[in-house]
Design an enzyme around this catalytic site. Sequence first.
Site, PDB file in Angstrom:
ATOM      1  N   ASP A   1       0.860  -1.187   0.000  1.00 41.07           N
ATOM      2  CA  ASP A   1       0.000   0.000   0.000  1.00 41.07           C
ATOM      3  C   ASP A   1       0.892   1.231   0.000  1.00 41.07           C
ATOM      4  OD1 ASP A   1      -2.315   1.629   0.152  1.00 41.07           O
ATOM      5  OD2 ASP A   1      -2.152   1.734   2.325  1.00 41.07           O
TER       6      ASP A   1
ATOM      7  N   TYR B   1      -0.640   8.187  -2.936  1.00 40.77           N
ATOM      8  CA  TYR B   1      -0.600   7.886  -4.363  1.00 40.77           C
ATOM      9  C   TYR B   1      -1.677   8.659  -5.132  1.00 40.77           C
ATOM     10  CZ  TYR B   1       2.476   3.730  -3.873  1.00 40.77           C
ATOM     11  OH  TYR B   1       3.520   2.866  -3.655  1.00 40.77           O
TER      12      TYR B   1
ATOM     13  N   CYS C   1      -4.359  -1.204  -2.011  1.00 36.85           N
ATOM     14  CA  CYS C   1      -4.456   0.240  -2.238  1.00 36.85           C
ATOM     15  C   CYS C   1      -5.413   0.455  -3.399  1.00 36.85           C
ATOM     16  CB  CYS C   1      -3.062   0.782  -2.577  1.00 36.85           C
ATOM     17  SG  CYS C   1      -3.009   2.499  -3.139  1.00 36.85           S
TER      18      CYS C   1
ATOM     19  N   CYS D   1     -10.821   3.949  -0.208  1.00 32.51           N
ATOM     20  CA  CYS D   1      -9.384   4.006   0.055  1.00 32.51           C
ATOM     21  C   CYS D   1      -9.123   3.127   1.265  1.00 32.51           C
ATOM     22  CB  CYS D   1      -8.939   5.447   0.336  1.00 32.51           C
ATOM     23  SG  CYS D   1      -7.232   5.609   0.906  1.00 32.51           S
TER      24      CYS D   1
END
Length: 259
Positions: A11, A43, A74, A183
């Site tokens: 992640d 990210y 992720c 998320c």
Amino acid sequence: MQNNNPIGLFDSGIGGTSIWTAIHNLLPNEDTIYLADSKNAPYGQKSKEEIIALSIKNTEFLLNQNAKIIVVACNTATTNAIKELRAKYDVPFIGIEPAIKPAAINSQKHVIGILATQGTLNSELFHQTAEKFHDTKIIEQIGHGLVPLIENGEMNSPKMNELLHLYLEPMIAANIDYLVLGCSHYPYLIPQIKKILPKEIKIIDSGEAVARQTKNVLLERNGLNNEKNVAKAIFYSNSDPKVLKDILNNKYEVITKDF
């Protein structure tokens, strides 16, 4: 596939530990290796090319640790890079994407909310999934600033409370009956989110579904570790490991390593 090889997870930071917990609970005999790429979090603000490059780097690290299956824990990495990862490597990949389907199917009001990163909401995979439920109104909200606060251990801070009110109140006003957490960091905010949402609004995250899919793929490939040994869990971080240790209640060692 070697049965006693570990399950690898990565992640952009600590958030994927919510996925790791679900997998560890369902598959307690499996060794696991978790990679927290906190140095490059979040990210969600990066380009698709950057996300793919980081995902390849993380995958290479886990393959060098003999991972038999890789869980992309992720949402942003899954929605932007998993197609490329599957094309490049023979190892099976399990992705995590927003649980739009169960929310849309079960919604009585046909209005659902999704709180996710910009990278996830802008991705082609997300739009392809959302388009399948055109009879459901989807209220999208980018969770600007939430991941950095979580990574800094500020889950209960006044700033976090302020941002959650800012993002959730328009969804409440839009009459949603389901909130999808898009998320892997966000499940750690459920206690705060529940204080803001009316009780009738249900919250959905992807952890248990990802764990079930991981088990199913290992079963299909005869890859489950059936030994009754105490499973080993190794955690790596390329940043300050304190928040990761705290999330794990200091039960596990965190190895700090530049990768």
